[in-house]
Design a protein around this motif. Structure first.
Motif, mmCIF file in Angstrom:
data_model
loop_
_atom_site.group_PDB
_atom_site.id
_atom_site.type_symbol
_atom_site.label_atom_id
_atom_site.label_comp_id
_atom_site.label_asym_id
_atom_site.label_seq_id
_atom_site.Cartn_x
_atom_site.Cartn_y
_atom_site.Cartn_z
ATOM 1 N N VAL A 7 0.890 -1.154 0.000
ATOM 2 C CA VAL A 7 0.000 0.000 0.000
ATOM 3 C C VAL A 7 0.930 1.205 0.000
ATOM 4 O O VAL A 7 1.645 1.458 0.965
ATOM 5 C CB VAL A 7 -0.927 0.003 1.234
ATOM 6 N N ARG A 16 -4.605 5.597 -1.924
ATOM 7 C CA ARG A 16 -3.275 4.986 -1.979
ATOM 8 C C ARG A 16 -3.284 3.881 -3.014
ATOM 9 O O ARG A 16 -4.202 3.062 -3.050
ATOM 10 C CB ARG A 16 -2.915 4.392 -0.617
ATOM 11 N N ASP A 31 -10.113 1.252 4.034
ATOM 12 C CA ASP A 31 -9.825 -0.161 4.263
ATOM 13 C C ASP A 31 -10.775 -1.070 3.500
ATOM 14 O O ASP A 31 -10.395 -2.161 3.075
ATOM 15 C CB ASP A 31 -9.881 -0.493 5.752
ATOM 16 N N ASP A 51 -3.288 -6.053 8.725
ATOM 17 C CA ASP A 51 -2.248 -5.663 9.670
ATOM 18 C C ASP A 51 -1.127 -6.692 9.761
ATOM 19 O O ASP A 51 -0.307 -6.635 10.678
ATOM 20 C CB ASP A 51 -2.855 -5.430 11.055
ATOM 21 N N TRP A 58 2.939 -1.224 4.351
ATOM 22 C CA TRP A 58 2.408 0.133 4.242
ATOM 23 C C TRP A 58 3.594 1.070 4.046
ATOM 24 O O TRP A 58 4.446 1.175 4.908
ATOM 25 C CB TRP A 58 1.639 0.510 5.506
ATOM 26 N N ALA A 63 -0.352 3.256 8.506
ATOM 27 C CA ALA A 63 -1.340 2.265 8.064
ATOM 28 C C ALA A 63 -2.743 2.789 8.307
ATOM 29 O O ALA A 63 -3.003 3.482 9.309
ATOM 30 C CB ALA A 63 -1.123 0.957 8.824
ATOM 31 N N HIS A 64 -3.637 2.495 7.373
ATOM 32 C CA HIS A 64 -5.062 2.822 7.456
ATOM 33 C C HIS A 64 -5.359 4.309 7.299
ATOM 34 O O HIS A 64 -6.476 4.742 7.555
ATOM 35 C CB HIS A 64 -5.682 2.289 8.753
ATOM 36 N N TYR A 66 -5.533 7.218 4.498
ATOM 37 C CA TYR A 66 -5.607 7.282 3.041
ATOM 38 C C TYR A 66 -5.548 8.711 2.486
ATOM 39 O O TYR A 66 -5.496 8.904 1.286
ATOM 40 C CB TYR A 66 -6.881 6.585 2.557
#
Length: 69
Positions: A7, A16, A31, A51, A58, A63-64, A66
């Motif tokens: 990602v 992303r 997500d 995860d 990532w 992470a998570h 965008y």
């Protein structure tokens, strides 16, 4: 060896890019999008993999997240 799913950093316009083994799957804006790309790539347990650092890397941001900073 790096994770097979990457990602990438958030784009300036949001979202992303997601790649699998170097092939572009598309832009994820949340997500839910990422999980759908993983399912289409043949990973039926995608929700549990987002995860997992052995599966997903990532890059260029948290992470998570965008949206571009």
């Amino acid at each position: 060896m790096s994770a097979p799913i990457v990602v990438h950093r958030p784009s300036p316009t949001g979202g992303r890019r997601v790649t699998a083994y170097g092939h572009i799957l598309g832009p994820a804006h949340d997500d839910h999008d990422l999980i759908e790309f993983l399912r289409r790539a043949g990973l039926p347990d995608a929700e549990t993999l987002v995860d997992d650092p052995q599966i997903i890397e990532w890059r260029g941001g948290r992470a998570h997240v965008y949206e571009a900073a």
